[in-house]
Design an enzyme around this catalytic site. Structure first.
Site, PDB file in Angstrom:
ATOM      1  N   GLY A 151       1.365  -1.567  -0.038  1.00  0.00           N
ATOM      2  CA  GLY A 151       0.210  -0.205  -0.130  1.00  0.00           C
ATOM      3  C   GLY A 151       0.748   0.965   0.048  1.00  0.00           C
ATOM      4  O   GLY A 151       1.935   0.904  -0.533  1.00  0.00           O
ATOM      5  N   CYS A 152       0.459   1.996   0.263  1.00  0.00           N
ATOM      6  CA  CYS A 152       0.904   3.751  -0.210  1.00  0.00           C
ATOM      7  C   CYS A 152       1.885   3.605   1.435  1.00  0.00           C
ATOM      8  O   CYS A 152       3.243   5.073   1.270  1.00  0.00           O
ATOM      9  CB  CYS A 152      -0.299   4.469   0.595  1.00  0.00           C
ATOM     10  SG  CYS A 152      -1.702   4.567  -1.047  1.00  0.00           S
ATOM     11  N   PHE A 153       2.308   3.431   2.183  1.00  0.00           N
ATOM     12  CA  PHE A 153       3.776   3.668   3.042  1.00  0.00           C
ATOM     13  C   PHE A 153       4.785   3.082   2.450  1.00  0.00           C
ATOM     14  O   PHE A 153       6.033   3.202   3.108  1.00  0.00           O
ATOM     15  CB  PHE A 153       3.601   3.172   4.257  1.00  0.00           C
ATOM     16  CG  PHE A 153       3.400   1.579   4.528  1.00  0.00           C
ATOM     17  CD1 PHE A 153       4.241   0.748   4.180  1.00  0.00           C
ATOM     18  CD2 PHE A 153       2.159   1.009   4.639  1.00  0.00           C
ATOM     19  CE1 PHE A 153       4.161  -0.571   4.406  1.00  0.00           C
ATOM     20  CE2 PHE A 153       1.664  -0.607   5.168  1.00  0.00           C
ATOM     21  CZ  PHE A 153       2.997  -1.154   4.778  1.00  0.00           C
TER      22      PHE A 153
END
Length: 394
Positions: free
Chosen positions: A164-166
């Site tokens: 995901g976005c991290f």
């Protein structure tokens, strides 16, 4: 015996810190302008009868601070795959057929640009880290990219799926460890994301899904990371000083993603901007305590722009000057949220605008900086960066 082993271990390690040596980015050619997107989206998904929902979506797009995004999915592809356009229709096979081919291809474009800037033969690449939240396959996208680029068969590969976005922070943390613990290592890091796994039609009962449709875009970014750069032939852009990951307290379930027959679904269940802004001060204090830095306006900023509300609340909470998050906002405006690839695009934007403005360093004239990745967990990646002087700058 012991001294000999220690000598061997010392010889295996690099002497200096890891540094970013080159950056390359790529997007699909298909650009979609946010002002036109609500009309396009509701037409292509055959949802124009949902007039109130369309008005809500228009407001989401207006507030997104996004001007345009790039998407592999064209109108022609979507017409050929009506189940991708429907809401929650079985469509994983069609989505997988797209991403297992296109994610490595988009990654190749970014990697070729990074390798060209680096200026060394690709045979010098010792490690490959590939990250995507767009589909999953075996052998993985890391293998496919190795073949597409013609890397050595013995390159040491790492494949990160579904982070995901991290994950733009995660790959930097991993690359730092690899470069600093393997003398002479040159690590190719690639994040490649295509929204074919998450695109779907609207539903009045799932507004969090609609938020994703207003924010996400496609893009790939590649960097070369290495320690002890050759001063004659390599030009470091940023040093990776420290890297850490943490799970924010009381944030379980704030962002969930589930891979199902219907594709990848995202659920925003809590006040994500509030949770991040509430905890970001502690992340900064922990990261910068060894350097004695406490003024968050004295550092340069690369923050994953999950959405404008995250950037706005971080800015308010820390009392940041408006220009501090300018590079992050610029990438959000021009590309949307590209998940793991975003922060690497912002690194590229940071060094570019610093050079164009005649700044003394790659970090807007400042020495120290921070890179933040935010994503499911809620997980936060914190990377402390050190800029380098720009040649010829006053």
């Amino acid at each position: 015996m012991a001294p000999a082993m220690e000598e061997i271990r010392q010889a295996q390690r690099a002497e200096g810190p890891a540094a970013v040596l080159a950056i390359g980015t790529s997007t699909p050619p298909n650009a979609l302008y946010q002002a036109d997107y609500p009309d396009y989206y509701f037409r292509i998904t055959k949802s124009e009868h949902l007039t109130e929902l369309k008005e809500k979506f228009k407001r989401m797009c207006d507030k997104s601070m996004i001007k345009k995004r790039y998407m592999y999915l064209t109108e022609e592809i979507l017409k050929e795959n009506p189940n991708i356009c429907a809401f929650m229709a079985p469509s994983l096979d069609a989505r997988q057929d797209i991403v297992v081919t296109e994610v490595p291809k988009l990654a190749k474009e970014a990697a070729v640009r990074a390798i060209k800037e680096w200026g060394h033969p690709k045979s010098r690449i010792t490690h490959l880290i590939f990250c995507t939240t767009s589909g999953i396959d075996m052998p993985g996208a890391d293998y496919q990219l190795t073949r597409l680029l013609g890397l050595r068969p013995s390159v040491n590969r790492f494949m990160l799926y579904q982070q995901g976005c991290f994950a733009g922070g995660t790959v930097l943390r991993l690359a730092k460890d690899l470069a600093e613990n393997n003398a002479g290592a040159r690590v190719l890091v690639v994040c490649s994301e295509i929204t074919a796994v998450t695109f779907r039609g609207p539903s009045e009962s799932h507004l969090d899904s609609l938020v994703g449709q207003a924010l996400f875009g496609d893009g790939a970014a590649a960097i070369i990371v290495g320690s002890d750069p050759d001063s004659a032939t390599e030009r470091p852009l940023f040093q990776l000083v420290s890297a850490s990951q943490t799970i924010l307290p009381e944030s379980e379930g704030a962002i969930d993603g589930h891979l199902r027959e219907i594709g990848l679904t995202f659920h925003l269940l809590k006040d994500v901007p509030g949770l991040i802004s509430k905890n970001i001060q502690k992340c900064l204090l922990d990261a910068f305590k060894p350097l004695g830095v406490h003024d968050w306006n004295s550092i340069f900023w690369i923050a994953h722009p999950g959405g404008p509300a995250i950037l706005d609340q971080v800015e308010i909470k820390l009392g940041l000057k408006a220009e501090k998050l300018a590079a992050s906002r610029s990438v959000l405006a021009e590309y949307g949220n590209m998940s793991s690839a975003c922060v690497l695009f912002i690194l590229d934007e940071m060094r570019r605008r610093s050079a164009e403005a005649g700044q003394a360093t790659t970090g807007e004239g400042l020495e120290w900086g921070v890179l933040f990745g935010f994503g499911p967990g809620l997980t936060v990646e914190t990377i402390v960066l050190r800029s380098v002087p720009i040649a010829g700058a006053e």
